[in-house]
Design an enzyme around this catalytic site. Structure first.
Site, short mmCIF file in Angstrom:
data_model
loop_
_atom_site.label_atom_id
_atom_site.label_comp_id
_atom_site.label_asym_id
_atom_site.label_seq_id
_atom_site.Cartn_x
_atom_site.Cartn_y
_atom_site.Cartn_z
N SER A 257 99.32 -90.68 38.45
CA SER A 257 98.91 -90.59 39.85
C SER A 257 97.41 -90.85 39.92
CB SER A 257 99.24 -89.21 40.42
OG SER A 257 98.38 -88.25 39.84
N LYS A 258 96.92 -90.85 41.15
CA LYS A 258 95.50 -91.17 41.40
C LYS A 258 94.55 -90.34 40.53
CE LYS A 258 94.57 -94.27 44.67
NZ LYS A 258 95.42 -94.48 45.83
N ARG A 259 94.93 -89.10 40.29
CA ARG A 259 93.98 -88.27 39.54
C ARG A 259 93.83 -88.70 38.08
NH1 ARG A 259 96.66 -84.29 36.60
NH2 ARG A 259 98.84 -84.44 37.19
N HIS A 260 94.73 -89.55 37.61
CA HIS A 260 94.56 -90.08 36.25
C HIS A 260 93.62 -91.28 36.23
CE1 HIS A 260 98.55 -88.05 35.76
NE2 HIS A 260 97.91 -87.61 34.70
N GLY A 261 93.09 -91.61 37.40
CA GLY A 261 92.18 -92.76 37.46
C GLY A 261 92.84 -93.91 38.18
#
Ligand code: GLU
Length: 477
Positions: A257-261
């Site tokens: 997801s977005k939080r992984h970059g």
């Protein structure tokens, strides 16, 4: 080629795969990998790799969103065959198939109102039953419906038995047919459902293999019902081989997801990843061949086998991607890297000089932005600002040394790495200093930075005149 591979269902039928992204504004790396696997599978068998844009969601499917996908695929080097199919243009054909199923008694009109269906679902929820259409119009005479009442067209799915899929990745998977309800093919406004559109397009495109994310596995059981119902109505409705590949997770094991970059292929390009790195990295996410780490496109085509894709999710590891990128940068053609770096640096950059400098520039960079940063000194013009650390280095003592260096280099006849090195070594020895110590203020003066390629490379790349001017600008008067 290797037509004896176990995963090629029918050696008589040429392989046709398709990649069917929905335009969402970016090309998700998970989707890009699905596209890569579909493309490689077709190339491996000398078949066709087709592309279909699933643009039925009008709000999201802008031309811009479509271009992002096309551009990302082209960047990765995936050249799809034939014309790109746009799903939205095929609604008439989708409706035609629904009508044929209706005419053949394999589908029926359902006059249930939205309110009625909500009530049905609520009753199922209250009774803790699975929520699915209960077939209330399956055997009812349409004449019982009020005149002119809107209706949907639903497929008649089998009520007993089970549907089995021999999935090339997941293995044997089955579903009890009672779990597959009579789903809608055509809505009351005459528009096709996604479930219908996908399978009609797959069949019309002649797809023999459906390679896609395993989030679509449940859909396969439904889409198969449409295929089976159409057999005997039209030719060409042959069951494809399904291969549902697992999703990509982040390095913490959670779904990517977005939080992984970054999630979009374009983001990786902007981060300075080379397309061959991305190609290879995506290839290795879930597929492998012994211990081999890197594959050329030709090797990937020769070796790829969908049945070797693992069932478990694969993990995206940014560090690994970057270190792989460094290797690909070092292996890449200098003129090509120079062109990419020049684009990053803008109009001040000179491709010929960058190409000449590339052997020294590319030795350390892990991405193209870092490489371009390292090359920026080549295009500075006097007077230029020192960065903070470089400025701190240039104290009075350093400036006095720079003027001594200036005098020595002005007298140097040969402007080569060897001659310059020999020259400054003598001076370093006179001062009782290491060459490294002497190089520090020199580097600051020449580049405005404290990191750069080797100092003698810098002198040679800048040339005599520019080097002397830059040293003079910082030397004590
Ligand atoms: N358009 C779907 C997606 O982007 C894929 C449909 C399919 O491959 O069947 O997830």
């Amino acid at each position: 080629m290797a037509s004896s591979d176990s995963n090629h269902a029918d050696a008589q039928r040429p392989v046709v795969t398709r990649f069917a992204p929905s335009p969402t504004g970016f090309l998700h790396i998970g989707n890009a990998r699905t596209g890569l696997f579909s493309w490689l599978y077709a190339r491996h068998f000398g078949g066709k790799a087709l592309l279909r844009i699933e643009d039925t969601d009008k709000a999201r499917s802008t031309q811009e969103a479509i271009d992002v996908i096309l551009e990302g695929l082209a960047w990765l080097g995936l050249d799809f065959d034939g014309e790109t199919v746009y799903q939205s243009e095929r609604a008439g054909r989708h409706a035609e198939v629904a009508q044929k199923l209706l005419d053949a008694g394999k589908a029926y009109k359902c006059f249930a109102t939205p309110e009625e269906l909500t009530e049905m679902r609520e009753a199922q929820r209250a009774a803790k039953q699975p929520m699915r259409y209960d077939g209330r119009w399956r055997d009812r005479d349409p004449a019982e419906a009020p005149a002119g009442a809107p209706f949907t067209i639903r497929i008649k799915t089998p009520e007993v038995g089970e549907t089995v899929i021999e999935d090339a990745v997941q293995g044997r998977v089955k579903v009890d047919n009672r779990e597959i309800d009579d789903f809608i093919l055509l809505r009351a406004d005459g528009s096709p459902t996604y479930m219908l559109a996908v399978v009609v397009d797959d069949m019309d495109m002649g797809c023999t293999h459906i390679i896609r994310g395993d989030d679509h596995l449940n859909n396969a059981f439904r889409q198969l019902q449409v295929i089976r119902a159409m057999q005997g109505i039209e030719d060409g409705w042959e069951e494809p081989v399904y291969a549902h590949i697992p999703l990509i997770h982040g390095n913490d094991g959670a779904k990517l997801s977005k939080r992984h970059g970054a999630l979009g292929v374009r983001d990786y390009r902007d981060m300075g990843i080379l397309p061959e790195t991305m190609f290879n990295y995506l290839l290795r996410l879930g597929w492998g061949h012994g211990d081999q780490e890197e594959f050329s496109m030709e090797e990937a085509i020769a070796l790829f086998d969908i049945t070797a894709v693992g069932k478990g999710p694969s993990r995206f590891d940014m560090k690994k991607l970057l270190s792989m990128n460094g290797n690909y940068i070092r292996a890449a053609d200098d003129a090509r890297l120079a062109a990419i770096a020049a684009e990053i640096l803008g109009e001040k950059a000179d491709v010929a000089l960058l190409t000449q400098a590339m052997p020294v520039l590319k030795t350390r960079a892990r991405d193209m932005n870092e490489l371009a940063d390292g090359a920026a000194f080549l295009f500075k013009t006097l007077p230029f600002a020192m960065d903070e650390q470089a400025a701190a280095l240039l104290d009075d003592e350093a400036r006095i040394r720079l003027s001594a260096i200036l005098a020595r280099l002005q007298g140097e006849t040969y402007w080569t790495i060897e001659a310059l090195e020999a020259n400054l070594k003598v001076y370093a020895e006179e001062l009782g200093l290491g060459l490294g110590k002497l190089a520090q203020p020199l580097r600051a003066a020449l580049t405005g930075q404290t990191t750069s390629p080797g100092i003698f490379d810098v002198l040679v790349l800048l040339g005599r005149e520019e080097s002397l001017a830059r040293i003079a600008a910082q030397a004590a008067a």
